[in-house]
Design an enzyme around this catalytic site. Structure first.
Site, PDB file in Angstrom:
ATOM      1  N   SER A 167      39.231  53.270 -28.117  1.00  0.00           N
ATOM      2  CA  SER A 167      39.493  52.997 -26.704  1.00  0.00           C
ATOM      3  C   SER A 167      38.284  53.390 -25.883  1.00  0.00           C
ATOM      4  O   SER A 167      37.621  54.389 -26.173  1.00  0.00           O
ATOM      5  CB  SER A 167      40.723  53.771 -26.240  1.00  0.00           C
ATOM      6  OG  SER A 167      40.854  53.715 -24.833  1.00  0.00           O
ATOM      7  N   HIS A 224      65.858  45.584 -41.854  1.00  0.00           N
ATOM      8  CA  HIS A 224      65.972  45.399 -40.406  1.00  0.00           C
ATOM      9  C   HIS A 224      65.391  46.604 -39.652  1.00  0.00           C
ATOM     10  O   HIS A 224      65.894  47.010 -38.609  1.00  0.00           O
ATOM     11  CB  HIS A 224      67.426  45.160 -39.987  1.00  0.00           C
ATOM     12  CG  HIS A 224      68.091  44.049 -40.735  1.00  0.00           C
ATOM     13  ND1 HIS A 224      67.852  42.715 -40.459  1.00  0.00           N
ATOM     14  CD2 HIS A 224      68.954  44.067 -41.783  1.00  0.00           C
ATOM     15  CE1 HIS A 224      68.554  41.959 -41.290  1.00  0.00           C
ATOM     16  NE2 HIS A 224      69.214  42.755 -42.105  1.00  0.00           N
TER      17      HIS A 224
END
Length: 480
Positions: free
Chosen positions: A299, A176
Site C-alpha cells: 500500500s 459453502h
C-alpha cells in the site's frame, strides 16, 4: 525508457514529446504489462517473430514443392535461404501493408524481392494467405503449449510434495465457506493436483487435433497443388512438426476454439488454487503462510500491508482468460469456404488467452514456491469448531439405535440449539436423556475426535501423489 516509449502525460502531449504511441495493449504496458504476460508469451506473439514464422512456413512450402517438382529445385533452395526476417526490407513490408491493406502481401513482396535470379516468382506458389497464417498460428500455439509444460511440471511436483507431507494433518473441511467435516489437509492440495493432471491429459489429447497445418489453397480443393496436394501437405507438416489434417479448416474453427477454451480452463484452475491460497492465508484463518519478500509494497499509505497480490493477479488472469472463450466460440460461425470475420477474431483471442494463461502459471509457480502450510493455524481453526464437524459422525453413531432419519433429526435439533446458545455440542448432548445413554464415553471420545473422521483422506491423497509422480516421470505434456 526512450522518449518514443514514454506514454503521453496529457491530452495532445504525445506529439510534443515525440511519442510513437507504440504501446496500447495491456500486455505491452510499461506500467502493468508484466502482470498480464510473460517474457515467453511476448516473444511468441511479437510481430518480428510472427514474420519469421510466416517465412518459415513459406520456406517449408517451397522446399516441399521443390522436392515434388511443383517448382524448380534451385528456386526452392533460394527461397529457403532468403526466408529470414533479417534479410527482409521491413520498411517495404510496412509500406505495402499501408498501401494494400493486406496483412501478408507486403511480406511476400519483400521475400520475392530478396530472392535473386527470379526465384521470387515461385514464392507462395499456389497457397492462400490463410494457409500461411493459420499454419503460423499453429506454430505459435505449439510454442505456448511447450511453455505451459515447462511451467506446469514444477507446480505439480511441489504441490505433490505438500500434499504428501500433510496427508494426515487434520483440518477443517468447509462447504459453502462454513465448517463441514474434518479432512486431511493434504486432500485439499491433492484436489488441486488432480485437476491439474486432468488438464495435462487435455493438453496432450488436443495437440494432434489443434496443431495442424493449413495448406489446401483458396477454397480448400488443393487444385493449385495438383497432382501432389496430399503429399505436399504431409511433407510441409512433417518439416514444421505439425499434423496434416484430412481437409482444409478455413471455415471450421473448432481447432482454435478448443485451444482457447482449454487454456481458459487451465487458467481457471490456477485461479481457483490462488483464490483458496489467498483465503487460507488471511490472518483470520492463518492455515497457509506466503513468504514475504522484503521491498514488496502492499500500500502507498499503509506501511504494514502484505497483500496477496500475486494470488489476486492470478484470479484476474483467470477471469480475463474466461472472457476469451466468448470470442473463440464466435469464430465457429464462419460462412462458406472462407470467412475472415471469424478468422480475424482469433488474432486477438489466441494471443490474449495465451498471455493470460502463461502469466497465471508463471505467477502460480512463484506462489507455490513461497507457500508454507501452518499446522498451528490449521489445528486452532479445527479446535474452534471441533463439535460442529462431529455432527455426521454423531448421527451415524446414533443411527443403529434410533434409525438414520430419527438420528439426523435429533442431532440437528441439539446441534442447532447448541450453536444458537453458544455452548459445546457434547455438553448439550449430555443434557438429552434420550440420547446420552446410547453411547459410551469411549464412543463419544471417538465421535468428537476429528482425527477419527477424516475417512480415506490419506489414501486418496497418496493415490493422487502417485499419479502425479507417474505423470512427471513420463515427460509431462509432450507426447512421446
Amino acid at each position: 525508457m526512450t522518449v518514443q516509449e514514454t506514454p503521453s502525460t496529457a491530452s495532445g502531449s504525445g506529439g510534443r514529446l515525440g511519442c510513437a504511441h507504440t504501446r496500447s495493449h495491456i500486455t505491452d504496458s510499461a506500467f502493468s504489462g508484466l502482470g498480464y504476460s510473460t517474457a515467453a508469451s511476448r516473444r511468441i506473439f511479437c510481430d518480428m517473430c510472427r514474420y519469421q514464422r510466416w517465412l518459415d512456413v513459406e520456406a517449408a512450402l517451397a522446399t516441399a514443392q521443390g522436392e515434388l517438382g511443383l517448382i524448380p529445385g534451385w528456386a526452392a533452395g533460394l527461397i529457403g535461404e532468403r526466408a529470414r526476417v533479417e534479410l527482409i526490407d521491413l520498411d517495404q513490408v510496412h509500406a505495402d501493408i499501408q498501401r494494400t491493406r493486406h496483412s501478408l502481401v507486403g511480406l511476400l513482396n519483400a521475400l520475392a524481392s530478396a530472392c535473386p535470379d527470379g526465384a521470387g516468382e515461385y514464392v507462395h506458389y499456389g497457397a492462400t494467405t490463410q494457409d500461411i497464417q493459420d499454419t503460423g498460428q499453429a506454430l505459435e500455439m505449439r510454442d505456448v503449449l511447450d511453455e505451459l509444460d515447462r511451467l506446469l511440471r514444477p507446480i505439480v511436483d511441489r504441490l505433490a510434495d505438500l500434499a504428501e507431507e500433510h496427508a494426515a494433518t487434520v483440518a477443517v473441511g468447509r462447504t459453502h465457506a462454513q465448517p463441514a467435516l474434518p479432512i486431511g489437509f493434504g486432500l485439499k492440495i491433492a484436489s488441486w493436483v488432480d485437476e491439474l493432471l486432468r488438464h495435462a491429459e487435455r493438453l496432450v489429447a488436443m495437440r494432434p487435433r489443434v496443431l495442424a497445418i493449413q495448406l489446401f489453397g483458396a477454397v480448400g480443393t488443393s487444385a493449385s497443388f495438383s497432382p501432389h496436394g496430399r503429399e505436399l501437405a504431409a511433407r510441409v507438416a512433417a518439416r514444421l512438426g505439425l499434423t496434416s489434417p484430412l481437409m482444409a479448416w478455413h471455415s471450421a474453427r473448432d481447432r482454435v476454439a478448443e485451444y482457447v477454451m482449454t487454456l481458459a480452463a487451465c487458467t481457471a484452475t490456477a485461479g481457483r488454487i490462488a483464490d483458496e491460497i489467498r483465503t487460507l492465508s488471511r490472518p483470520e484463518l492463518g492455515e497457509l503462510d506466503l513468504i514475504w519478500q522484503p521491498g514488496t509494497i502492499g500500500s502507498s499509505t499503509m506501511p504494514h500491508k502484505r497483500n496477496p497480490d500475486d494470488c489476486e493477479q492470478i484470479v484476474v488472469m483467470s477471469r480475463l482468460a474466461a472472457g476469451q472463450v466468448v470470442s473463440a466460440m464466435a469464430t465457429m460461425g464462419s460462412e462458406h469456404e472462407r470467412d475472415s470475420r471469424s478468422w480475424r477474431i482469433e488474432w486477438a483471442c489466441v494471443p490474449d488467452v495465451s498471455h493470460y494463461c502463461l502469466r497465471a502459471y508463471e505467477t502460480l509457480g512463484s506462489v507455490i514456491d513461497s507457500l508454507v502450510p501452518n499446522p498451528g493455524g490449521i489445528t486452532a481453526n479445527l479446535h474452534r469448531v471441533h463439535d460442529q464437524v462431529a455432527t455426521e459422525a454423531l448421527m451415524l453413531a446414533l443411527a443403529p439405535h434410533l434409525g438414520k432419519q430419527t438420528a439426523y433429526r435429533r442431532v440437528y435439533e441439539v446441534s442447532q440449539q447448541a450453536q444458537s446458545k453458544g455452548v459445546d455440542l457434547r455438553a448439550a448432548l449430555a443434557e438429552q436423556p434420550d440420547l446420552h445413554p446410547l453411547l459410551t464415553t469411549e464412543e463419544l471420545d471417538q465421535v468428537f475426535d476429528p482425527a477419527h473422521y477424516i475417512g480415506h483422506s490419506v489414501t486418496l491423497t497418496r493415490d493422487v501423489v502417485t499419479a502425479a509422480r507417474g505423470w512427471l516421470r513420463t515427460g509431462g505434456l509432450t507426447e512421446e
